[in-house]
Design a protein around this motif. Structure first.
Motif, mmCIF file in Angstrom:
data_model
loop_
_atom_site.group_PDB
_atom_site.id
_atom_site.type_symbol
_atom_site.label_atom_id
_atom_site.label_comp_id
_atom_site.label_asym_id
_atom_site.label_seq_id
_atom_site.Cartn_x
_atom_site.Cartn_y
_atom_site.Cartn_z
ATOM 1 N N ARG A 59 0.838 -1.202 0.000
ATOM 2 C CA ARG A 59 0.000 0.000 0.000
ATOM 3 C C ARG A 59 0.877 1.257 0.000
ATOM 4 N NH1 ARG A 59 -2.742 -3.507 -1.242
ATOM 5 N NH2 ARG A 59 -4.747 -4.200 -0.390
ATOM 6 N N SER A 60 0.444 2.248 -0.787
ATOM 7 C CA SER A 60 1.143 3.529 -0.854
ATOM 8 C C SER A 60 0.152 4.650 -0.556
ATOM 9 C CB SER A 60 1.754 3.735 -2.244
ATOM 10 O OG SER A 60 2.295 5.047 -2.377
ATOM 11 N N ILE A 61 0.605 5.673 0.149
ATOM 12 C CA ILE A 61 -0.242 6.808 0.522
ATOM 13 C C ILE A 61 -0.047 7.911 -0.506
ATOM 14 C CG2 ILE A 61 -0.731 8.516 2.309
ATOM 15 C CD1 ILE A 61 0.507 6.405 4.291
ATOM 16 N N ILE A 62 -1.173 8.401 -1.042
ATOM 17 C CA ILE A 62 -1.125 9.404 -2.104
ATOM 18 C C ILE A 62 -1.894 10.669 -1.689
ATOM 19 C CG2 ILE A 62 -0.745 7.828 -4.014
ATOM 20 C CD1 ILE A 62 -4.255 9.039 -3.311
ATOM 21 N N SER A 63 -1.598 11.784 -2.385
ATOM 22 C CA SER A 63 -2.275 13.063 -2.132
ATOM 23 C C SER A 63 -2.617 13.723 -3.452
ATOM 24 C CB SER A 63 -1.380 14.009 -1.319
ATOM 25 O OG SER A 63 -1.037 13.455 -0.078
ATOM 26 N N LYS A 64 -3.876 14.092 -3.605
ATOM 27 C CA LYS A 64 -4.294 14.867 -4.779
ATOM 28 C C LYS A 64 -4.419 16.336 -4.446
ATOM 29 C CE LYS A 64 -6.860 11.353 -7.368
ATOM 30 N NZ LYS A 64 -8.203 10.929 -7.844
ATOM 31 N N THR A 65 -4.599 16.627 -3.167
ATOM 32 C CA THR A 65 -4.684 18.011 -2.718
ATOM 33 C C THR A 65 -3.687 18.212 -1.595
ATOM 34 O OG1 THR A 65 -6.359 17.587 -1.016
ATOM 35 C CG2 THR A 65 -7.148 18.019 -3.243
ATOM 36 N N LEU A 68 -5.496 16.389 1.805
ATOM 37 C CA LEU A 68 -6.215 15.118 1.864
ATOM 38 C C LEU A 68 -5.396 13.976 1.264
ATOM 39 C CD1 LEU A 68 -9.827 16.278 0.946
ATOM 40 C CD2 LEU A 68 -8.856 15.848 3.205
ATOM 41 N N LYS A 69 -5.469 12.814 1.919
ATOM 42 C CA LYS A 69 -4.668 11.660 1.522
ATOM 43 C C LYS A 69 -5.548 10.433 1.309
ATOM 44 C CE LYS A 69 -0.505 13.217 3.889
ATOM 45 N NZ LYS A 69 -1.023 14.577 4.123
ATOM 46 N N GLY A 70 -5.077 9.543 0.441
ATOM 47 C CA GLY A 70 -5.748 8.280 0.175
ATOM 48 C C GLY A 70 -4.736 7.164 0.067
ATOM 49 N N VAL A 71 -5.187 5.986 -0.409
ATOM 50 C CA VAL A 71 -4.330 4.811 -0.472
ATOM 51 C C VAL A 71 -4.505 4.126 -1.825
ATOM 52 C CG1 VAL A 71 -3.797 2.567 0.559
ATOM 53 C CG2 VAL A 71 -4.498 4.467 2.024
#
Length: 451
Positions: A59-65, A68-71
């Motif tokens: 799993r990697s943690i990502i950010s579009k803004t 805010l973060k997602g996976v």
């Protein structure tokens, strides 16, 4: 004052951290991040604002803004959209997440109050512990529970299936496990061991039960500490020391009743007799090498805790964080040098300044405001000739001469010519540069502009 404290370990077992070998984060010319596979094929088009985290447990943690973060999973699929304020790395299949919201009641009163709430998600993105709690103790990585506290200070214990379970009154479960099946619990000011069925495995007779490496427990009783086998729960060393620190590489530092520090192995055998006022474990991964100091002195030396052998006498000023890959910086008579783990002086007072960290077996050195590089034997391998240098990153280091930057490899070969007014280190195969017209863009490792 002793530099060795009483450690209570909160990490048990193996941390299942595996960086994905299938996906590699990359950045495009607009500064957005995506994922490629090992062949260079783009799997996820660049759309993330910040560099995704390294893959942990797939799993990697990502950010579009910005906030805010997602996976994403190891195939680049978003299993959790960017809805959380923060996400920890996954550990044993779980991650702690937070959200922030504005308190509407306070807002109506003219006060802007932001509230953070916490919860736990599993590796499929399911909220196992609802993200509604002001406090969270435990993250389910212990294999059993997370304790959540609501705004009314009421506590709830959640298991790994997301179900609430009851805990006997007056009992507190610590967030670590022993041997994968036993749990440290507190009751009436003492600690003991139980299993998931609350069966008592060790009575509540102890002041301390602290798991450490090599299937050992540091156990305190009657103001002294000893060692216990965490599988058999039998004493290895009866309580007789003031303190025993967390074990590393099979050795732990102890404090005797006279306040002197020495070392023992996993069988409880003294390998370094108590004689020091301070012991710093400087090599935490490869050896029993440590830095020591005697009482009343600020001079340091090196000792092998496995044998008790004094490697260097206490004649240097050394800092434990100045150690890297078998090399440590020392200070003597207001001048600096380097010694290796055998105590051999690599150089002394040869340079005005130098880096204590090595990358690609290279560390920069400075003399008369010019820079070059040495290897880990102290040999000057790239001549002192540069006005400014960076460390080696992804096999290249930026260097500046006469106001222009370029990039060299660890052999000192100029790979990318010195034609830039400004430059940054490489990251994911690209580096930011500014040319003579003040135009900024990214280049690859051949110096070609990334479109």
């Amino acid at each position: 004052m002793k530099k060795i404290g009483l450690f209570v370990t909160t990490v048990l077992g193996l941390l299942l951290s595996v960086q994905s070998q299938d996906l590699i984060a990359f950045k495009n010319a607009k500064g957005l991040w995506g994922f490629k596979d090992k062949t260079g094929k783009v799997i996820v088009e660049p759309k993330y604002l910040y560099k995704p985290s390294s893959f942990v447990e797939g799993r990697s943690i990502i950010s579009k803004t910005y906030s805010l973060k997602g996976v994403v999973d190891e195939k680049g699929k978003e299993i959790t959209p960017p809805i959380y304020y923060s996400i920890t790395n996954f550990k044993h299949g779980f991650a702690t997440v937070t959200k922030e919201f504005v308190d509407s009641v306070k807002l109506k009163q003219g006060k802007l109050v932001r509230t953070t709430v916490r919860g736990v998600i599993d590796r499929n993105g399911k909220e196992v512990v609802p993200v509604i709690y002001k406090e969270l103790f435990g993250d389910l990585s212990n294999g059993w529970f997370a304790m959540a506290t609501d705004t009314l200070n009421k506590k709830f214990y959640y298991n790994t299936e997301g179900k609430i379970f009851a805990v006997p009154e007056g009992m507190f479960i610590y967030n670590y496990r022993v041997d994968g099946k036993k749990f440290v619990v507190g009751k009436n000011g003492k600690v003991g061991l139980i299993d998931k069925n609350f069966k008592e495995l060790l009575p509540f007779d102890y002041s301390l039960i602290s798991p450490t490496q090599n299937n050992l427990l540091i156990v305190g009783q009657n103001n002294l500490v000893g060692l216990m086998d965490d599988r058999t729960l039998k004493w290895i060393v009866q309580p007789k020391y003031k303190n025993i620190s967390f074990f590393q590489q099979g050795y732990g530092v102890f404090t005797d009743e006279q306040g002197l520090l020495g070392a023992i192995n996993t069988k409880g055998v003294v390998t370094t007799k108590p004689q020091f006022n301070t012991i710093y474990r400087i090599d935490k991964t490869n050896s029993a090498l440590a830095m020591y100091m005697y009482k009343g002195s600020d001079q340091s030396g090196l000792v092998d805790l496995a044998t008790g052998k004094i490697i260097t006498p206490a004649k240097y000023l050394m800092l434990p964080y100045d150690y890297d890959n078998g090399i440590i910086v020392f200070r003597k008579d207001n001048k600096k040098g380097m010694i290796d783990s055998t105590g051999k002086e690599l150089f002394y007072a040869a340079y005005d300044d130098f880096s204590s960290g090595f990358s690609y077996n290279r560390a920069w050195v400075m003399k008369q405001n010019k820079f070059g590089f040495i290897d880990n034997t102290g040999k000057l391998v790239i001549p002192i000739q540069y006005d400014i240098v960076g460390g080696f990153v992804e096999g290249l280091a930026k260097v500046r001469v006469n106001g222009k930057y370029g990039y060299i490899d660890p052999n000192g070969k100029l790979v990318i010519p010195q034609i830039y007014l400004d430059a940054q280190n490489f990251e994911s195969g690209m580096a930011w540069v500014k040319d003579e017209t003040n135009r900024t863009y990214y280049i690859d490792k051949e110096g070609k502009e990334v479109k």
